[in-house]
Design an enzyme around this catalytic site. Structure first.
Site, PDB file in Angstrom:
ATOM      1  N   ILE A 131      57.954 -15.828  54.888  1.00 10.86           N
ATOM      2  CA  ILE A 131      59.038 -14.814  56.224  1.00 10.86           C
ATOM      3  C   ILE A 131      58.573 -14.074  57.137  1.00 10.86           C
ATOM      4  CG2 ILE A 131      60.713 -14.301  57.089  1.00 10.86           C
ATOM      5  CD1 ILE A 131      62.370 -14.297  53.856  1.00 10.86           C
ATOM      6  N   GLU A 185      59.646 -15.618  35.762  1.00 11.92           N
ATOM      7  CA  GLU A 185      58.882 -15.231  34.950  1.00 11.92           C
ATOM      8  C   GLU A 185      58.715 -14.039  32.837  1.00 11.92           C
ATOM      9  OE1 GLU A 185      55.851 -14.079  36.132  1.00 11.92           O
ATOM     10  OE2 GLU A 185      56.137 -14.461  38.773  1.00 11.92           O
ATOM     11  N   ASP A 196      59.967  -5.278  41.660  1.00 13.71           N
ATOM     12  CA  ASP A 196      59.555  -6.014  42.954  1.00 13.71           C
ATOM     13  C   ASP A 196      60.358  -5.372  44.601  1.00 13.71           C
ATOM     14  OD1 ASP A 196      57.811  -7.893  43.646  1.00 13.71           O
ATOM     15  OD2 ASP A 196      59.512  -9.055  44.016  1.00 13.71           O
ATOM     16  N   LYS A 200      58.506  -3.433  48.211  1.00 15.47           N
ATOM     17  CA  LYS A 200      58.933  -4.744  49.301  1.00 15.47           C
ATOM     18  C   LYS A 200      59.950  -3.672  50.362  1.00 15.47           C
ATOM     19  CE  LYS A 200      58.383  -9.082  47.375  1.00 15.47           C
ATOM     20  NZ  LYS A 200      58.926 -10.506  46.863  1.00 15.47           N
TER      21      LYS A 200
HETATM   22  N1  HSE Z   1      58.587 -12.304  42.014  1.00 11.96           N
HETATM   23  C1  HSE Z   1      59.215 -12.207  43.673  1.00 11.96           C
HETATM   24  C2  HSE Z   1      60.402 -12.913  43.934  1.00 11.96           C
HETATM   25  C3  HSE Z   1      57.755 -12.965  43.682  1.00 11.96           C
HETATM   26  O1  HSE Z   1      61.072 -13.647  42.468  1.00 11.96           O
HETATM   27  O2  HSE Z   1      60.513 -12.738  44.189  1.00 11.96           O
HETATM   28  C4  HSE Z   1      57.327 -12.953  45.466  1.00 11.96           C
HETATM   29  O3  HSE Z   1      56.674 -11.990  45.792  1.00 11.96           O
END
Ligand code: HSE
Length: 399
Positions: A131, A185, A196, A200
């Site tokens: 994006i 994962e 995560d 961001k």
């Molecule tokens: N693990 C991340 C997600 C990958 O599931 O969005 C992309 O940054």
């Protein structure tokens, strides 16, 4: 011809090579010159791979080659990516990265080094995968004072929550299935605990403020405690549950948070399902704008890295603007943030809850043995005090 190296031949790195190869004509035209991949750095060998002859194991080969002008860093993690990136930038080589950990931890330092050496550190792929969101913030919205960014920034957790909603399933079961299918994962901690999304939103918040928002300062809560019963309540009041990453400025105070929130059908993020990501940006002139698409995956993420390669190729020897100062932003603590809360209490606590929370909207969800309601707006501090007094089962923030 512009010589490029790719560091890390994993999912995203091999995607970068594929995108450059498949869209050669488009990319060369838009770059103004031919883009050629000269080296691919990886610890492993790739016998039989069409790019086998480009594989190198020694980073010095790339860093000491004056022909290399642009490097795609798709290794991930801080070590050795930080060291390699810094050395590349110090020698005037631009770096395009998908590495959100490194950008969140060392963004302003690496941008400054790049600019001092007349090259660029670009990171479109670090947030929202394919994006376009970094470039809109840096270029397209420069006439705006951006005061709020809210996003679904993690594909794994959005997939899990969407599936829990659709199937009425519990978190652990959906996670297990997602892992078996390779969507999550094997070690899902960074995704499901919100780390995560935290990196961001730290990056987006820094671009919003023009200063450094430290990811360590952002209140972060994952989705591991969300249950199928929470979705029963959400449906009963016309809402769903999403892991939101938020950042806003109110009267000169900055707030940032990652947490599961209940949102109503009128929220544009309501319809963002499965592995999709979306970012809503509020500017003081434009109002709301929204950016939606594939937030993860090989080719979408690689496409964003390659868009940065094209940008770098068009700006060899020139600095591309990016407003991210190294001065840290003092975030206002979560305790002082105000909102409404969805609350579940044991049935025997119903009258106590009504007495302590005073004005509430009851949710008729027919869940045996408990009572669910939405509070009035109050600070987190006030909420926590009341919740402790009542003895609640759980709570989810309302947005
Ligand atoms: N693990 C991340 C997600 C990958 O599931 O969005 C992309 O940054």
């Amino acid at each position: 011809m512009i010589q490029v190296a790719v560091m890390g031949y994993g999912t995203v790195g091999s995607g970068v090579v594929e995108v450059i190869e498949k869209n050669k004509e488009e990319i060369n035209k838009k770059s103004g010159e031919e883009i050629n991949i000269k080296y691919i750095l990886d610890l492993r060998d790739f016998p039989g791979d069409p790019f086998e002859d480009k594989i190198v194991h020694d980073v010095e080969k790339i860093l000491n080659d004056p022909e290399i002008k642009i490097i795609c860093e798709t290794m991930g993690g801080l070590k050795p990516a930080y060291d390699f990136t810094k050395r590349a930038l110090l020698s005037g080589k631009s770096v395009c990265t998908s590495n959100k950990e490194l950008v969140a931890a060392h963004g302003p330092e690496l941008i400054n080094i790049a600019h001092d050496n007349k090259c660029n550190y670009l990171f479109e792929a670090s947030v929202g995968g394919g994006i376009p969101i970094i470039r809109p913030l840096n270029y397209s919205l420069t006439a705006e004072k951006i005061d709020a960014i809210t996003g679904i920034l993690n594909g794994t957790t959005n997939y899990i929550l969407s599936k829990m909603e659709k199937e009425g399933a519990d978190f652990e079961d959906v996670l297990k299935e997602a892992q078996e299918k390779g969507y999550a994962e094997r070690n899902p901690e960074a995704d499901v605990e919100g780390y995560d999304a935290c990196r961001k939103i730290a990056i987006l918040s820094s671009l919003m403020c023009g200063k450094n928002v430290k990811y360590e300062d952002i209140y972060t809560e994952g989705i591991t405690k969300i249950t199928a019963t929470d979705f029963v309540y959400a449906h009963a009041c016309g809402r769903t549950i999403k892991l939101l990453a938020q950042s806003k400025e109110v009267d000169g105070r900055f707030y940032a948070m990652v947490a599961p929130c209940m949102i109503s059908t009128s929220n544009p993020l309501y319809m963002v399902n499965d592995v999709f990501n979306a970012v809503c940006v509020h500017g003081n002139m434009l109002g709301d704008s929204m950016y939606y698409g594939r937030g993860a995956g090989k080719l979408p993420t690689a496409s964003a890295v390659v868009s940065d390669v094209v940008d770098c190729a068009r700006h060899i020897g020139k600095v591309i603007m990016c407003f991210w100062d190294s001065e840290d932003v003092a975030l206002t603590g979560i305790d002082e943030a105000s909102r409404r809360f969805f609350v579940r209490v044991p049935l025997e606590q119903e009258s106590k809850a009504l007495q302590v929370f005073e004005s509430v909207s009851v949710i008729e969800a027919n869940v045996p043995g408990e009572f669910g309601f939405i509070t009035d707006v109050m600070t987190e501090k006030e909420f926590n005090r009341k919740a402790e007094e009542v003895g609640i089962i759980s709570r989810i923030r309302i947005e």
